[in-house]
Design a protein around this motif. Structure first.
Motif, PDB file in Angstrom:
ATOM      1  N   HIS A  21      -8.013  15.743   4.453  1.00 24.90           N
ATOM      2  CA  HIS A  21      -7.110  15.582   5.597  1.00 24.90           C
ATOM      3  C   HIS A  21      -6.883  14.101   5.893  1.00 24.90           C
ATOM      4  N   LEU A  22      -7.966  13.350   6.000  1.00 23.37           N
ATOM      5  CA  LEU A  22      -7.856  11.938   6.363  1.00 23.37           C
ATOM      6  C   LEU A  22      -7.062  11.143   5.333  1.00 23.37           C
ATOM      7  N   GLN A  23      -7.372  11.332   4.061  1.00 23.51           N
ATOM      8  CA  GLN A  23      -6.689  10.569   3.014  1.00 23.51           C
ATOM      9  C   GLN A  23      -5.200  10.867   2.972  1.00 23.51           C
ATOM     10  N   ASN A  24      -4.848  12.121   3.137  1.00 16.68           N
ATOM     11  CA  ASN A  24      -3.436  12.482   3.055  1.00 16.68           C
ATOM     12  C   ASN A  24      -2.635  11.963   4.240  1.00 16.68           C
ATOM     13  N   VAL A  25      -3.216  12.003   5.434  1.00 21.54           N
ATOM     14  CA  VAL A  25      -2.495  11.491   6.601  1.00 21.54           C
ATOM     15  C   VAL A  25      -2.301   9.977   6.479  1.00 21.54           C
ATOM     16  N   ILE A  26      -3.353   9.270   6.078  1.00 18.53           N
ATOM     17  CA  ILE A  26      -3.228   7.820   5.905  1.00 18.53           C
ATOM     18  C   ILE A  26      -2.232   7.494   4.788  1.00 18.53           C
ATOM     19  N   SER A  27      -2.243   8.293   3.738  1.00 15.18           N
ATOM     20  CA  SER A  27      -1.306   8.075   2.631  1.00 15.18           C
ATOM     21  C   SER A  27       0.140   8.244   3.088  1.00 15.18           C
ATOM     22  N   ILE A  28       0.374   9.177   4.003  1.00 12.31           N
ATOM     23  CA  ILE A  28       1.722   9.360   4.554  1.00 12.31           C
ATOM     24  C   ILE A  28       2.155   8.091   5.282  1.00 12.31           C
ATOM     25  N   SER A  29       1.241   7.518   6.066  1.00 12.76           N
ATOM     26  CA  SER A  29       1.560   6.279   6.783  1.00 12.76           C
ATOM     27  C   SER A  29       1.823   5.133   5.813  1.00 12.76           C
ATOM     28  N   LEU A  30       1.003   5.028   4.780  1.00 11.22           N
ATOM     29  CA  LEU A  30       1.178   3.954   3.802  1.00 11.22           C
ATOM     30  C   LEU A  30       2.498   4.100   3.055  1.00 11.22           C
ATOM     31  N   ASN A  31       2.853   5.326   2.726  1.00  8.76           N
ATOM     32  CA  ASN A  31       4.130   5.542   2.049  1.00  8.76           C
ATOM     33  C   ASN A  31       5.298   5.248   2.989  1.00  8.76           C
ATOM     34  N   SER A  32       5.135   5.589   4.267  1.00 10.00           N
ATOM     35  CA  SER A  32       6.178   5.301   5.253  1.00 10.00           C
ATOM     36  C   SER A  32       6.368   3.797   5.418  1.00 10.00           C
ATOM     37  N   GLU A  33       5.254   3.058   5.355  1.00 11.32           N
ATOM     38  CA  GLU A  33       5.347   1.598   5.431  1.00 11.32           C
ATOM     39  C   GLU A  33       6.115   1.060   4.228  1.00 11.32           C
ATOM     40  N   LYS A  34       5.810   1.601   3.063  1.00 12.99           N
ATOM     41  CA  LYS A  34       6.480   1.170   1.836  1.00 12.99           C
ATOM     42  C   LYS A  34       7.979   1.449   1.894  1.00 12.99           C
ATOM     43  N   GLU A  35       8.337   2.610   2.453  1.00 18.66           N
ATOM     44  CA  GLU A  35       9.745   3.004   2.526  1.00 18.66           C
ATOM     45  C   GLU A  35      10.435   2.476   3.787  1.00 18.66           C
ATOM     46  N   LYS A  36       9.676   1.739   4.612  1.00 20.79           N
ATOM     47  CA  LYS A  36      10.200   1.145   5.846  1.00 20.79           C
ATOM     48  C   LYS A  36      10.713   2.204   6.820  1.00 20.79           C
ATOM     49  N   ILE A  37       9.919   3.271   6.972  1.00 19.36           N
ATOM     50  CA  ILE A  37      10.281   4.332   7.914  1.00 19.36           C
ATOM     51  C   ILE A  37       9.093   4.655   8.829  1.00 19.36           C
ATOM     52  N   LEU A  38       8.345   3.614   9.204  1.00 19.23           N
ATOM     53  CA  LEU A  38       7.213   3.810  10.107  1.00 19.23           C
ATOM     54  C   LEU A  38       7.684   4.347  11.454  1.00 19.23           C
ATOM     55  N   LEU A  39       6.804   5.069  12.119  1.00 16.83           N
ATOM     56  CA  LEU A  39       7.103   5.600  13.448  1.00 16.83           C
ATOM     57  C   LEU A  39       7.054   4.506  14.509  1.00 16.83           C
ATOM     58  N   ALA A  40       6.363   3.410  14.198  1.00 14.28           N
ATOM     59  CA  ALA A  40       6.209   2.302  15.138  1.00 14.28           C
ATOM     60  C   ALA A  40       6.308   0.992  14.362  1.00 14.28           C
ATOM     61  N   ASN A  41       6.187  -0.120  15.063  1.00  5.64           N
ATOM     62  CA  ASN A  41       6.312  -1.420  14.402  1.00  5.64           C
ATOM     63  C   ASN A  41       5.143  -1.719  13.473  1.00  5.64           C
ATOM     64  N   LYS A  42       3.975  -1.154  13.775  1.00  6.50           N
ATOM     65  CA  LYS A  42       2.784  -1.434  12.988  1.00  6.50           C
ATOM     66  C   LYS A  42       2.230  -0.157  12.363  1.00  6.50           C
ATOM     67  N   ILE A  43       1.689  -0.297  11.157  1.00  9.76           N
ATOM     68  CA  ILE A  43       1.127   0.874  10.484  1.00  9.76           C
ATOM     69  C   ILE A  43      -0.092   1.402  11.234  1.00  9.76           C
ATOM     70  N   GLU A  44      -0.826   0.517  11.910  1.00 10.34           N
ATOM     71  CA  GLU A  44      -1.991   0.966  12.674  1.00 10.34           C
ATOM     72  C   GLU A  44      -1.580   1.999  13.728  1.00 10.34           C
ATOM     73  N   THR A  45      -0.462   1.731  14.394  1.00 13.69           N
ATOM     74  CA  THR A  45       0.035   2.661  15.413  1.00 13.69           C
ATOM     75  C   THR A  45       0.559   3.933  14.773  1.00 13.69           C
ATOM     76  N   ASP A  46       1.235   3.784  13.640  1.00 12.40           N
ATOM     77  CA  ASP A  46       1.754   4.941  12.908  1.00 12.40           C
ATOM     78  C   ASP A  46       0.614   5.899  12.545  1.00 12.40           C
ATOM     79  N   ILE A  47      -0.499   5.353  12.081  1.00  5.40           N
ATOM     80  CA  ILE A  47      -1.656   6.175  11.704  1.00  5.40           C
ATOM     81  C   ILE A  47      -2.161   6.972  12.901  1.00  5.40           C
ATOM     82  N   LEU A  48      -2.301   6.310  14.038  1.00  5.98           N
ATOM     83  CA  LEU A  48      -2.785   6.987  15.245  1.00  5.98           C
ATOM     84  C   LEU A  48      -1.837   8.112  15.656  1.00  5.98           C
TER      85      LEU A  48
END
Length: 257
Positions: A140-167
């Motif tokens: 569960h943890l790895q997949n959720v973090i991987s989604i955030s990392l991929n979103s950062e790569k594709e520039k589609i984060l939910l927030a300005n920072k990946i730390e916030t996106d993860i939360l």
């Protein structure tokens, strides 16, 4: 024509960084079978349970999973999630990024200022703390973090920072304030600390915090997670998976807009 892009160590399994297939309107599951059938002999095996698949930049979990229909000119990216570690820490890589996750026993000293001070001490490391109740296991943890990392790569984060996106993804909400309220750090509550950075920095963080760590995922949070996210037995039975709860939680994290 569908383009399949291999990211990270998975390139070694195909001696290439991409593959082109003259197909369209087939499911992702069938496409994966075709890809595996074309894997060259005497190359590293692929653990299909530890890969993230993105279709035109969107995580397949946010679509229809392996039932997603692949269309003409789609770009399918396959990214391995490689993990390891001991009972008190989990480390894994996503592309070229290294991630450390450790669980810390709650105390009055572990609060928001604790996290702020860590960020000041390790400015080159991206740090976030999640209430342990919102993590189920390493899958569960790895997949959720991987989604955030991929979103950062594709520039589609939910927030300005990946730390916030993860939360936000662990809390399954697109409201930052609600994510902090639900899954953020709280005094005297166990947390999972997530660190993304260079291996040398991650080793320093672990060495510094080792006395505060406890065995990660030692508590079964499944009952809380099902209740909190209103996941019923009927929903779980409808999922064709060996890990239905995990996959439903990952889907909730992936579909946030």
């Amino acid at each position: 024509m569908v383009t399949v892009k291999f990211v990270g160590g998975i390139k070694k399994s195909f001696n290439s960084d991409e593959m082109k297939l003259d197909v369209e309107n087939i499911t992702l599951d069938k496409l994966l079978q075709m890809i595996l059938e074309q894997q060259p002999p005497n190359t590293p095996s692929i653990d299909t349970n530890n890969i993230l698949i993105a279709i035109n930049g969107a995580d397949s979990s946010a679509l229809d999973g392996k039932s997603t229909v692949i269309k003409k000119d789609d770009l399918v990216s396959i990214i391995p999630v490689i993990h390891g570690g001991s009972g008190k820490k989990l480390t894994f890589t996503f592309g070229r990024k290294t991630i450390l996750a450790i669980e810390l026993k709650g105390s009055k000293e572990i609060d928001v200022s604790f996290l702020d001070n860590l960020r000041k001490e390790f400015p080159n490391v991206k740090l976030q703390a999640i209430s342990s109740k919102f993590t189920l296991n390493s899958y569960h943890l790895q997949n959720v973090i991987s989604i955030s990392l991929n979103s950062e790569k594709e520039k589609i984060l939910l927030a300005n920072k990946i730390e916030t996106d993860i939360l936000m993804r662990f809390a399954a909400t697109n409201q930052i304030s609600e994510a902090i309220k639900q899954a953020g750090i709280k005094t005297k509550t166990n947390i999972v600390l997530i660190a993304i950075g260079k291996k040398s920095d991650l080793e320093k963080i672990y060495k510094k915090l080792a006395p505060l760590t406890i065995t990660i995922f030692s508590k079964d949070n499944s009952a809380f997670l099902k209740r909190n996210f209103k996941i019923s037995k009927k929903q779980m039975d409808a999922v064709s998976s060996k890990k239905p709860l995990e996959d439903l939680l990952i889907e909730k994290a992936a579909v946030l807009l």
